[in-house]
Every structure is written in C-alpha cells, then in structure tokens.
Enzyme design. Structure first.
Site, PDB file in Angstrom:
ATOM      1  N   GLU A 264       0.858  -1.197   0.000  1.00 21.00           N
ATOM      2  CA  GLU A 264       0.000   0.000   0.000  1.00 21.00           C
ATOM      3  C   GLU A 264       0.887   1.237   0.000  1.00 21.00           C
ATOM      4  O   GLU A 264       1.527   1.561   1.012  1.00 21.00           O
ATOM      5  CB  GLU A 264      -0.920   0.011   1.220  1.00 21.00           C
ATOM      6  CG  GLU A 264      -1.812   1.250   1.206  1.00 21.00           C
ATOM      7  CD  GLU A 264      -2.866   1.259   2.295  1.00 21.00           C
ATOM      8  OE1 GLU A 264      -2.961   0.272   3.032  1.00 21.00           O
ATOM      9  OE2 GLU A 264      -3.578   2.268   2.387  1.00 21.00           O
ATOM     10  N   LYS A 396      -8.948 -14.687  15.755  1.00 19.53           N
ATOM     11  CA  LYS A 396      -9.113 -14.269  14.348  1.00 19.53           C
ATOM     12  C   LYS A 396     -10.554 -13.921  13.959  1.00 19.53           C
ATOM     13  O   LYS A 396     -10.941 -14.101  12.807  1.00 19.53           O
ATOM     14  CB  LYS A 396      -8.544 -15.343  13.402  1.00 19.53           C
ATOM     15  CG  LYS A 396      -7.087 -15.649  13.691  1.00 19.53           C
ATOM     16  CD  LYS A 396      -6.523 -16.776  12.883  1.00 19.53           C
ATOM     17  CE  LYS A 396      -5.092 -17.055  13.312  1.00 19.53           C
ATOM     18  NZ  LYS A 396      -4.501 -18.215  12.678  1.00 19.53           N
ATOM     19  N   ASP A 472       1.286 -13.990  12.786  1.00 27.67           N
ATOM     20  CA  ASP A 472       0.170 -14.542  12.028  1.00 27.67           C
ATOM     21  C   ASP A 472      -0.687 -13.370  11.541  1.00 27.67           C
ATOM     22  O   ASP A 472      -1.375 -12.725  12.339  1.00 27.67           O
ATOM     23  CB  ASP A 472      -0.645 -15.467  12.944  1.00 27.67           C
ATOM     24  CG  ASP A 472      -1.711 -16.232  12.169  1.00 27.67           C
ATOM     25  OD1 ASP A 472      -2.114 -15.744  11.091  1.00 27.67           O
ATOM     26  OD2 ASP A 472      -2.135 -17.293  12.653  1.00 27.67           O
ATOM     27  N   HIS A 570     -11.181  26.677   5.458  1.00 27.29           N
ATOM     28  CA  HIS A 570     -10.542  27.973   5.310  1.00 27.29           C
ATOM     29  C   HIS A 570     -11.007  28.645   4.017  1.00 27.29           C
ATOM     30  O   HIS A 570     -11.379  29.811   3.992  1.00 27.29           O
ATOM     31  CB  HIS A 570      -9.028  27.758   5.294  1.00 27.29           C
ATOM     32  CG  HIS A 570      -8.244  29.007   5.319  1.00 27.29           C
ATOM     33  ND1 HIS A 570      -8.257  29.857   6.402  1.00 27.29           N
ATOM     34  CD2 HIS A 570      -7.422  29.556   4.406  1.00 27.29           C
ATOM     35  CE1 HIS A 570      -7.471  30.880   6.143  1.00 27.29           C
ATOM     36  NE2 HIS A 570      -6.958  30.715   4.938  1.00 27.29           N
TER      37      HIS A 570
END
Ligand code: ADP
Length: 585
Positions: A264, A396, A472, A570
């Site tokens: 990524e 998990k 893991d 802004h």
C-alpha cells in the site's frame, strides 16, 4: 517541485547503511589501481610520511642551531618535501574522506526532511478507505527521472543469481506421475527428502495440470526446509512483499526502525511522518497492561445444572492451584493465569488465560487446556468435549470478549505532541485534530456500531509489521482493536494522543518468526528469538513497538485528514470567492 522530489531521497541515502555489498565494492575497488596490496601501500606511505617529516625537522633544527637560513634548500630536502606532499595527499585521500563523510552523513533525527511531509500529507488526504487514484499517480511519477544510481547488489541478490533449479530426467518421471495422480503432490517432500526439489516438481506438475504459467512467482532463493512441517505445506514458490522502514520511532527512550511489509503506497511514508512528530516531541511512552494468551474449549453436559457445577468448580479459587499444576505441565513457559466461564444452556465455554514467554502462544495454551480437560474427565465423566476451541477465545474474529478482557498483550501508548510540531510537521492544529478525533474515531465509529474499531487505520500498521516480523497476519483482526484518544493539554497548546490496544498477539519465537527474512526484521528491532534476560521480554517489547507504530500512523493520517478539512473550511469561510481546487493545488 523537482527540488522537493530530489530532496525526498535524502533520508534514505543518509540512513545508517545496512550491510549491502555494492558491485563497485565487490568487483572493482579504487585500491585495485595500486601496484601493491592495500595494506602494503598504506605501510609504504606511512613510512614515507614520517621519514620525510623526521628528516626535514632534524635538518631545520640543525640549520637553526648553525644559523643557516631556512630558505637555503638542499636536493635531499627537496626530495623529502616531495615525499612529504605525496604521502600526505595519499593519506588524506585514504582516511580523510571517510572521516569527513562520517561527519556529514549523520542519521537519526537529522534525516527528517520537512519538505517531504507536504507530499505525504497531500497524498494521505486521498487515502484511508477509498483512494480515487493510485498513490503513485498522486505523487506524480512523470517528473524527470533522477540520474541512475550506481547498481547495488545485496547479499540476497547474489544468492538469487545462482543458477535456477534444473529438472532432471528422473524429475520428469516424477512430474508425470504427479500429473497422472499416481504420486500424491503432498508426499513429494517425504519421498524425495529434498524440499526444494519437491517444490520444483510440484510447481511444474501444477503448471501442466492447470495449463497456467507460474512465471513471476519465484522458486529459487528460498529455504524450503525451513517451512517444512511448520509454516506452509505443498509450496510451489513464494510471494515477494517489499519491506519499508519507518522511524526512528522513539518509545520509552529507545529508538526503533520499524519494518513494514506492504504494497500500500504511502503507508510507510505516513507512519514515518508520525514517527518524526513523536521524535521531535520527545518520544512516546508505551506501557504493557496485561500479557496472556487465551483458548476456550466448548464442553457439553446432559443438563445445564451439570454445566453450572463445572463452572463453579473451575472458578473456585481453592481449585486454582491444582488446575494450574496440571495446565503448566505442557511447557516451561505456559503459566495458567485464570479461567473465565460462560454458559449457554447445557454448554460451557472455558476461557483459559496463560503467559507464553516469547511465543505468541496458541500451541502452548492449547496443550495446557488439553491437559486440564483430560484431568477434569475424572470428576466430570459426563463432560463431552465438543471442541478444543469454542470461539469464546476468540481467535481471528472480531469479538467483544477480546476488546473487553484482552488477548495476548494489552498495551497503552501515549505521547504529547508539541503545538509547533503539529503545525510544522503535521500541517494542522491541535484543535482540528481533537475535533476530528471526536467526530470520526469516537462518534463516527459508535454510529457504525464498531467493535474495537475506534481508530483511523490501526490495522494498516499492525498488518504491515506483522507480515514483516513473521506474526500470524490473520490475527490482525483482534490485534487491530484500538481506541485512539486525543486531547488538548498545556492550556490547549499541545496535543495528548494515545492508542489503547487490548489484544496485540505477537511472538518472537515459533511460527513464521524463525524464517530468514522475518527473523532479520525482528533482529532490526532488537527482539529476535527468545529473550536471554527474562522469558517474554522480547515479545512484550515487540507489542509496545506495534502500539508505538500505530500511534505514529494514527497521528499522521488524522493530521492529513484534519489538514484537508482545514484547507476546505478555510477556503469556504475566508476565501469563498476563490477556486478551492486551484488553491489547494
Ligand atoms: P506458539 O505457541 O506461539 O504457537 P510454538 O508452538 O512454536 O509457538 O511454541 C514455541 C516453542 O518455542 C515452544 O516449544 C517453546 O518451548 C519454545 N521456546 C523456547 N524459548 C521460548 C521462550 N523464551 N518463550 C516461549 N517459548 C519458547
């Protein structure tokens, strides 16, 4: 813009060099030009230098004593001066350049380059859940390329360049029998006694069976023996994931270079920016609150009353010592800490918690649980063990039990980021960050019915560090449970930020941690293998680093989001007559 792009390569170049062997170093060194071996050349020039100095000084002393003018120079003195100059130039070139470079190329906090942060912030605004353009595109790769750097060959690269695996005629026969189904693919390792050859044969058989090419999935350059019976069955190659480094991350007074395996774009850069803000503000403090891995079998009785009997027995403090002795037989590291039970009718869920040393501990706790279940059969013969794991563990899967009770290591990590660092490095304000955190990480997540997801992107950092260090990766589910808190402190000048993570499941022994690449990343963090000082110290330290890296990631992404919002607000409220898109570009 070009100048900025060029400067962005600086930190990488100036980081403390990792041990790589460049082609230039390896094959053609500057010293090869010398007629003598390097040590002999050095000895000759040292001798020349000191002899010339000695000769000239003694000559000049003699001249001063006899009142002879120094400007009267003899032939031997001219030769000595020439020898002095030549040897001086040689020695300066040999030792002086290294010395000067060591002064110039200082790493650590000086590697931070504030101009890079603008790019990271810009790009991060487009990140998180939905990036409309790939990050590389956002970074504008069309800029003129830098001059090609000198080729660098790492030790690993040299290994990769070994001749690729060649299949023999005998291998061809085995491939045919795998394709025909007479030799099971899974049996190749045990049949051949050579894991690499087994993988090569399986791979070729697979390509023939499927008619699909595996080109691009490397086979060579990996130790297949190291995964046998432990990490992966029926291998046909390995996937390459780049590893980037964020840091130095300053936690509890110690600096860490955090390895992150990811594809990524911008994730490492973003975390790196967070590390910088933390470092410049004096570092973060990471505290371990709890350390215990859990396993919860499900057992069934004929009646709910019998299930309740066992619950009361297990939770009676008088029985704990006996149960602990039985449990602890499984390992010298697994020590029972407690048992929590939950009943559903006739079914009972027994959540065992134990220490596991430097191992993540799933195997260890399971073995201890099995010992206790066997022991209980004597007093509870009507107990049916339905499964060693009954999901009340909970492994998990997102589950409130981990969020509330914790699993693995529970860590809280905090830092006070100075107001001027928030402005200069993170390009936002304390006020905007606090407000956005409340709206997004707290209220927004509550609106979404989040379970442990009160954060911006903890799982991004957790998963990248997990893959790099051999954890893991599936456990990122509960390991990423995190609540990020932000508060203005010191009269609203500075930002207090914290991440609380109740279930970081990490180990530094067992599983994927012993594989070469993952082990190298653990080594970089100084937590490789079993701790020699105290069992569990390495895995606990790793958990504090994971929390620290998450803190950095949260800080950076939240700032990018806040800064984006700030620019828009802004423009909207102060310069509504200007085009926002033009202004922000
Ligand atoms: P896990 O329990 O995380 O699945 P393993 O089953 O591989 O991991 O258990 C770890 C193994 O490493 C055990 O056999 C244990 O005895 C051994 N070991 C050696 N040193 C340590 C240590 N310091 N902490 C924990 N386990 C250790």
């Amino acid at each position: 813009m070009e100048a900025r792009r060029r400067s962005s390569t600086k930190p990488v170049q100036s980081l403390k060099p990792t041990k790589t062997v460049s082609v230039d170093e390896d094959l053609t060194k500057a010293s090869d030009a010398l007629p003598l071996p390097l040590h002999l050349s050095n000895a000759v020039f040292f001798t020349l230098f000191f002899s010339a100095v000695y000769f000239l000084l003694s000559n000049w002393r003699e001249k001063i004593r006899t009142s002879t003018p120094l400007s009267v120079v003899t032939y031997s003195e001219i030769i000595a001066i020439l020898a002095f100059v030549a040897s001086f130039i040689y020695l300066l070139g040999f030792f002086g350049i290294d010395f000067v470079q060591s002064l110039i190329l200082r790493p650590q906090t000086e590697v931070w380059n504030s101009e890079d942060d603008d790019e990271v912030a810009d790009v991060l605004l487009r990140k998180e859940d939905a990036r409309k353009v790939p990050c590389g595109q956002a970074l504008n790769c069309s800029l003129p390329p830098l001059p090609p750097p000198a080729p660098i060959v790492t030790v690993q690269k040299v290994l990769d360049e070994k001749p690729v695996t060649v299949l023999t005629e005998e291998d061809e026969e085995i491939i045919k029998s795998v394709v025909a189904g007479t030799t099971p693919s899974y049996s190749l390792e045990s049949k051949l006694g050579d894991c690499k050859r087994a993988a090569a044969i399986r791979r070729e058989a697979l390509q023939r069976l499927t008619g699909k090419s595996l080109e691009g999935l490397p086979l060579d350059g990996f130790d297949y023996e190291s995964i046998l019976g432990q990490c992966c069955e029926m291998p046909v190659g390995y996937v390459q994931i780049p590893v980037g480094i964020a840091g130095p991350l300053l936690i509890n007074g110690r600096e860490y270079s955090v390895p992150m395996a990811t594809t990524e774009g911008c994730l490492v850069a973003s975390t790196n920016r967070g590390c910088k803000a933390i470092h410049l503000s004096g570092g973060a403090t990471s505290t371990l609150l709890r350390d215990g891995m859990t396993r919860a079998p499900v057992v069934r009785f004929g009646t709910a009353k019998r299930a309740a009997d066992l619950k009361l027995y297990l939770e009676d403090p008088d029985n704990f010592d006996t149960l602990a002795v039985v449990f602890n037989r499984s390992s010298r590291f697994g020590r029972l800490q407690g048992i929590k039970c939950a009943i559903a009718g006739k079914n009972l869920y027994l959540r065992f918690t134990c220490t596991t040393g430097d191992a993540m501990g799933m195997n260890m706790v399971s073995k201890g649980v099995q010992n206790v279940l066997d022991f209980l059969q004597t007093d509870f013969p009507d107990m049916d063990v339905m499964g060693i794991s009954g999901n009340f563990c909970s492994d998990k899967k997102p589950a409130a039990v981990n969020w509330i009770e914790g699993r693995g290591k529970s860590v809280v990590c905090e830092a006070i980021i100075k107001g001027d660092i928030v402005r200069k490095v993170l390009k936002t304000t304390v006020e905007s960050l606090v407000e956005l955190n409340m709206l997004k990480n707290l209220t927004g997540s509550a609106m979404a019915g989040a379970l442990g997801g009160f954060n911006a992107h903890a799982s991004n950092i957790v998963t990248a560090v997990y893959i790099a260090t051999g954890q893991d990766p599936a456990q990122n589910v509960e390991s990423s449970h995190c609540i990020t808190m932000m508060e203005a402190v010191n009269d609203g000048q500075d930002l207090h930020i914290s991440v609380t993570m109740p279930s970081i499941e990490v180990g530094t022994v067992g599983g994927g941690t012993q594989l070469a690449s993952q082990s190298a990343c653990l080594n970089l963090l100084g937590v490789k293998g079993a701790s020699k000082e105290s069992a569990g110290a390495n895995s606990r330290m790793l958990a504090t680093v994971v929390a620290g890296a998450v803190l950095a990631g949260e800080l950076s992404l939240m700032s990018a989001l806040a800064a984006g919002q700030l620019v828009k607000s802004h423009m909207k409220y102060n310069r509504s007559n200007k085009d926002v898109s033009k202004a922000s570009s």
